[in-house]
Design a protein around this motif. Structure first.
Motif, PDB file in Angstrom:
ATOM      1  N   GLU A   1     -42.747  -0.742  53.028  1.00  6.60           N
ATOM      2  CA  GLU A   1     -43.325   0.359  53.323  1.00  6.60           C
ATOM      3  C   GLU A   1     -42.705   1.354  54.484  1.00  6.60           C
ATOM      4  O   GLU A   1     -43.318   1.760  55.311  1.00  6.60           O
ATOM      5  N   VAL A   2     -41.410   1.362  54.237  1.00  9.72           N
ATOM      6  CA  VAL A   2     -40.579   2.236  55.168  1.00  9.72           C
ATOM      7  C   VAL A   2     -40.575   3.404  55.068  1.00  9.72           C
ATOM      8  O   VAL A   2     -40.515   4.161  53.745  1.00  9.72           O
ATOM      9  N   ARG A   3     -40.594   4.293  55.944  1.00  9.16           N
ATOM     10  CA  ARG A   3     -40.436   5.937  55.793  1.00  9.16           C
ATOM     11  C   ARG A   3     -39.327   6.235  55.130  1.00  9.16           C
ATOM     12  O   ARG A   3     -38.295   6.051  55.458  1.00  9.16           O
ATOM     13  N   GLY A   4     -39.424   6.934  54.131  1.00 12.79           N
ATOM     14  CA  GLY A   4     -38.325   7.588  53.499  1.00 12.79           C
ATOM     15  C   GLY A   4     -37.669   7.064  52.161  1.00 12.79           C
ATOM     16  O   GLY A   4     -36.673   6.999  52.089  1.00 12.79           O
ATOM     17  N   VAL A   5     -38.284   5.863  51.801  1.00 10.68           N
ATOM     18  CA  VAL A   5     -37.702   5.122  50.689  1.00 10.68           C
ATOM     19  C   VAL A   5     -38.712   4.924  49.365  1.00 10.68           C
ATOM     20  O   VAL A   5     -38.183   4.195  48.594  1.00 10.68           O
ATOM     21  N   SER A   6     -39.561   5.983  49.205  1.00 10.24           N
ATOM     22  CA  SER A   6     -40.539   5.845  48.289  1.00 10.24           C
ATOM     23  C   SER A   6     -39.677   6.073  46.983  1.00 10.24           C
ATOM     24  O   SER A   6     -40.235   5.391  45.944  1.00 10.24           O
ATOM     25  N   GLN A   7     -38.872   6.914  46.873  1.00 11.73           N
ATOM     26  CA  GLN A   7     -38.052   6.938  45.605  1.00 11.73           C
ATOM     27  C   GLN A   7     -37.575   5.646  45.078  1.00 11.73           C
ATOM     28  O   GLN A   7     -37.177   5.538  43.738  1.00 11.73           O
ATOM     29  N   PHE A   8     -37.337   4.524  45.856  1.00  9.58           N
ATOM     30  CA  PHE A   8     -36.911   3.197  45.430  1.00  9.58           C
ATOM     31  C   PHE A   8     -37.948   2.298  45.109  1.00  9.58           C
ATOM     32  O   PHE A   8     -37.592   1.055  44.458  1.00  9.58           O
ATOM     33  N   ARG A   9     -39.336   2.505  45.293  1.00  7.07           N
ATOM     34  CA  ARG A   9     -40.274   1.661  45.242  1.00  7.07           C
ATOM     35  C   ARG A   9     -40.803   1.201  43.942  1.00  7.07           C
ATOM     36  O   ARG A   9     -41.219   2.059  43.363  1.00  7.07           O
ATOM     37  N   VAL A  10     -40.815  -0.072  43.295  1.00  4.15           N
ATOM     38  CA  VAL A  10     -41.112  -0.424  42.126  1.00  4.15           C
ATOM     39  C   VAL A  10     -42.539  -1.034  42.166  1.00  4.15           C
ATOM     40  O   VAL A  10     -42.814  -1.833  43.118  1.00  4.15           O
ATOM     41  N   PRO A  11     -43.676  -0.716  41.302  1.00  2.00           N
ATOM     42  CA  PRO A  11     -44.853  -1.298  41.582  1.00  2.00           C
ATOM     43  C   PRO A  11     -44.641  -2.844  41.414  1.00  2.00           C
ATOM     44  O   PRO A  11     -43.981  -3.587  40.675  1.00  2.00           O
ATOM     45  N   ILE A  12     -45.376  -3.401  42.274  1.00  7.10           N
ATOM     46  CA  ILE A  12     -45.486  -5.069  42.180  1.00  7.10           C
ATOM     47  C   ILE A  12     -45.628  -5.622  40.975  1.00  7.10           C
ATOM     48  O   ILE A  12     -44.791  -6.548  40.430  1.00  7.10           O
ATOM     49  N   GLU A  13     -46.629  -5.097  40.200  1.00  4.67           N
ATOM     50  CA  GLU A  13     -46.978  -5.803  38.792  1.00  4.67           C
ATOM     51  C   GLU A  13     -45.458  -5.855  38.096  1.00  4.67           C
ATOM     52  O   GLU A  13     -45.230  -6.748  37.164  1.00  4.67           O
ATOM     53  N   ARG A  14     -44.887  -4.777  38.087  1.00  2.00           N
ATOM     54  CA  ARG A  14     -43.328  -4.445  37.339  1.00  2.00           C
ATOM     55  C   ARG A  14     -42.607  -5.631  37.917  1.00  2.00           C
ATOM     56  O   ARG A  14     -41.763  -6.289  37.078  1.00  2.00           O
ATOM     57  N   GLY A  15     -42.595  -5.872  39.169  1.00  2.00           N
ATOM     58  CA  GLY A  15     -41.624  -6.833  39.543  1.00  2.00           C
ATOM     59  C   GLY A  15     -41.903  -8.198  39.209  1.00  2.00           C
ATOM     60  O   GLY A  15     -41.175  -9.180  38.764  1.00  2.00           O
ATOM     61  N   ILE A  16     -43.218  -8.299  39.150  1.00  2.00           N
ATOM     62  CA  ILE A  16     -43.879  -9.907  38.683  1.00  2.00           C
ATOM     63  C   ILE A  16     -43.403 -10.094  37.081  1.00  2.00           C
ATOM     64  O   ILE A  16     -42.916 -11.066  36.830  1.00  2.00           O
ATOM     65  N   GLU A  17     -43.617  -8.884  36.286  1.00  2.00           N
ATOM     66  CA  GLU A  17     -43.300  -9.064  34.964  1.00  2.00           C
ATOM     67  C   GLU A  17     -41.963  -9.202  34.644  1.00  2.00           C
ATOM     68  O   GLU A  17     -41.610  -9.863  33.876  1.00  2.00           O
ATOM     69  N   LEU A  18     -40.908  -8.585  35.467  1.00  2.00           N
ATOM     70  CA  LEU A  18     -39.537  -8.668  35.450  1.00  2.00           C
ATOM     71  C   LEU A  18     -39.085 -10.238  35.667  1.00  2.00           C
ATOM     72  O   LEU A  18     -38.454 -11.015  34.944  1.00  2.00           O
ATOM     73  N   MET A  19     -39.860 -10.772  36.730  1.00  2.00           N
ATOM     74  CA  MET A  19     -39.350 -12.099  37.023  1.00  2.00           C
ATOM     75  C   MET A  19     -39.896 -13.155  36.128  1.00  2.00           C
ATOM     76  O   MET A  19     -39.297 -14.085  35.732  1.00  2.00           O
ATOM     77  N   LYS A  20     -40.912 -12.792  35.485  1.00  2.00           N
ATOM     78  CA  LYS A  20     -41.724 -13.595  34.557  1.00  2.00           C
ATOM     79  C   LYS A  20     -40.663 -13.707  33.083  1.00  2.00           C
ATOM     80  O   LYS A  20     -40.584 -14.889  32.739  1.00  2.00           O
ATOM     81  N   ASP A  21     -40.381 -12.649  32.922  1.00  2.00           N
ATOM     82  CA  ASP A  21     -39.526 -12.452  31.721  1.00  2.00           C
ATOM     83  C   ASP A  21     -38.266 -13.252  31.992  1.00  2.00           C
ATOM     84  O   ASP A  21     -37.725 -13.428  31.027  1.00  2.00           O
ATOM     85  N   LEU A  22     -37.644 -13.316  33.099  1.00  2.00           N
ATOM     86  CA  LEU A  22     -36.331 -13.910  33.418  1.00  2.00           C
ATOM     87  C   LEU A  22     -36.518 -15.406  33.574  1.00  2.00           C
ATOM     88  O   LEU A  22     -35.641 -16.173  32.828  1.00  2.00           O
ATOM     89  N   ARG A  23     -37.837 -15.899  33.965  1.00  2.00           N
ATOM     90  CA  ARG A  23     -37.817 -17.604  33.873  1.00  2.00           C
ATOM     91  C   ARG A  23     -37.846 -17.897  32.423  1.00  2.00           C
ATOM     92  O   ARG A  23     -38.128 -17.386  31.573  1.00  2.00           O
ATOM     93  N   GLY A  24     -37.029 -18.927  32.245  1.00  2.00           N
ATOM     94  CA  GLY A  24     -36.722 -19.515  31.071  1.00  2.00           C
ATOM     95  C   GLY A  24     -35.285 -18.996  30.329  1.00  2.00           C
ATOM     96  O   GLY A  24     -35.032 -19.465  29.224  1.00  2.00           O
TER      97      GLY A  24
END
Ligand code: SF4
Length: 392
Positions: free
Chosen positions: A302-325
């Motif tokens: 949560e650094v000032r000036g980087v919000s355009q890069f932030r992905v929702p945590i749920e999305r990150g979790i989904e991505l990692m779950k999809d990659l497992r296996g």
């Protein structure tokens, strides 16, 4: 568009001649990719370049711009998700100031017993040796000091930090960070590594550097000799996309491996850069194929000036779950959240998550304390995580 020119071979020369403003960026792109300015301004990047140029002085005053030729050479102007341009091109949204974004969300500076040394976890310290980098990444978590001349410790402050490390026998690991510690000279690195290796209670020395990605020519035979002398060492580099793995980076990796360095990679999950299963899959597989273990995938802080890069945590979790296996377990990094206020890193998808709702994410750190992260809104946002009843 094909590449017509290669960067200067000597790393100091390449650093000195890197693009330092947006006019320079356009000129370097023209030369490296053998295109005209109007070619550039008819690519999917035209609008974003124009917006950056319009706001350049404000953007540069917040966080400097610099990019090396070896990094720019890998740009794909014809691709609207070019991971190279996407990470270095300033964006006017950096000037927005959402209330939850802070200059130092991880409270690194308030956990500094001596200048330049953060002592947050009981057994390790993070030492900022330089605030210079070959390329300034727009999502940088240390924008508050990285790229700002005169903010890095020097002279007696280095001695002070070494004295602190010597006096604290509970410390077992020193992480050399910055900025980029490999922007220091070989002689300075040799001296610092030698001093650390002479401290009995230090079991692990880790170097965090993006030079294998952004200025591979920095990994010279002379540097390799210095690192070899102080082996064993771990080098954690920072590739965010397979597009960054050019032949020069692969050569830098081979050299580091030949010196017996343990090579790990940390990436940041970045919207528009690597937030698809294909991007992450290709990145992690390419790294493991070349002998680099994907170590962490970081949630963007949560650094000032980087919000355009932030992905929702749920999305990150989904991505990692999809990659497992779907890819070998050894190629999967741990997806982590660095808790605001100095709570430390915790796995994003785990029993550390107490609650996720419209107010944000509540995580518990290794000491059982609760830390709150702001929600990341998206138009199609869905709260899909199971809620765990716990108060903040
Ligand atoms: S190389 Fe690392 S420290 Fe330097 S600007 Fe990029 S993210 Fe920040």
């Amino acid at each position: 568009m094909h590449t017509a020119h290669t960067p200067a071979s000597n790393w100091q020369k390449e650093l000195q001649s890197s693009a330092r403003d947006l006019r320079g960026l356009i000129e370097h792109l023209q030369r490296l990719h053998d295109v005209t300015e109007s070619d550039i301004m008819s690519t999917p990047w035209a609008k974003r370049i124009a917006a950056a140029v319009k706001n350049e002085s404000q953007l540069q005053s917040r966080f400097r711009f610099a990019v090396t030729d070896s990094y720019l050479l890998r740009a794909r102007l014809d691709h609207d998700r070019c991971a190279i341009l996407g990470q270095v091109l300033p964006d006017p949204t950096e000037l927005d100031d959402p209330v939850f974004e802070l200059d130092d969300p991880l409270a690194e500076d308030s956990h500094m017993p001596v200048p330049g040394l953060t002592h947050r976890y009981p057994d390790r310290v993070l030492w900022y040796l330089s605030h210079n980098c070959a390329v300034y990444c727009r999502f940088c978590m240390r924008k508050r000091k990285v790229s700002k001349a005169g903010t890095a410790p020097a002279g007696d402050q280095i001695a002070q930090a070494l004295a602190y490390i010597r006096e604290h026998s509970e410390l077992h690991e020193v992480i050399l960070s910055g900025g980029d510690p490999l922007s220091l000279s070989d002689a300075t690195l040799d001296e610092i590594l030698g001093a650390l290796k002479g401290i009995d209670h230090i079991m692990s020395v880790r170097i965090h550097s993006r030079m294998p990605v952004t200025l591979p020519a920095r990994i010279t035979e002379e540097l390799i000799e210095v690192l070899r002398r102080h082996s064993p060492l771990t080098l954690v580099t920072h590739f965010n996309h397979a597009q960054e793995l050019g032949e020069d980076s692969l050569e830098a990796i081979r050299r580091l491996r030949s010196a017996g360095i343990l090579l790990l990679n940390q990436s940041v999950l970045l919207k528009g850069i690597n937030d698809t299963q294909e991007d992450l899959r290709e990145l992690f597989l390419s790294l493991i194929k070349n002998g680099v273990k994907p170590y962490y995938l970081h949630q963007c802080d949560e650094v000032r000036g980087v919000s355009q890069f932030r992905v929702p945590i749920e999305r990150g979790i989904e991505l990692m779950k999809d990659l497992r296996g779907r890819i070998p377990g050894i190629a999967l990094p741990l997806y982590v959240v660095d808790l605001p206020g100095g709570g430390g890193k915790v796995p994003a998808d785990s029993s550390y998550l107490r609650r996720a709702d419209a107010e944000g994410y509540v995580y518990e750190n290794y000491e059982g304390h609760a830390y709150v992260l702001a929600p990341t809104y998206e138009s199609s946002h869905q709260w899909t995580l199971p809620l765990k009843g716990a108060d903040r």
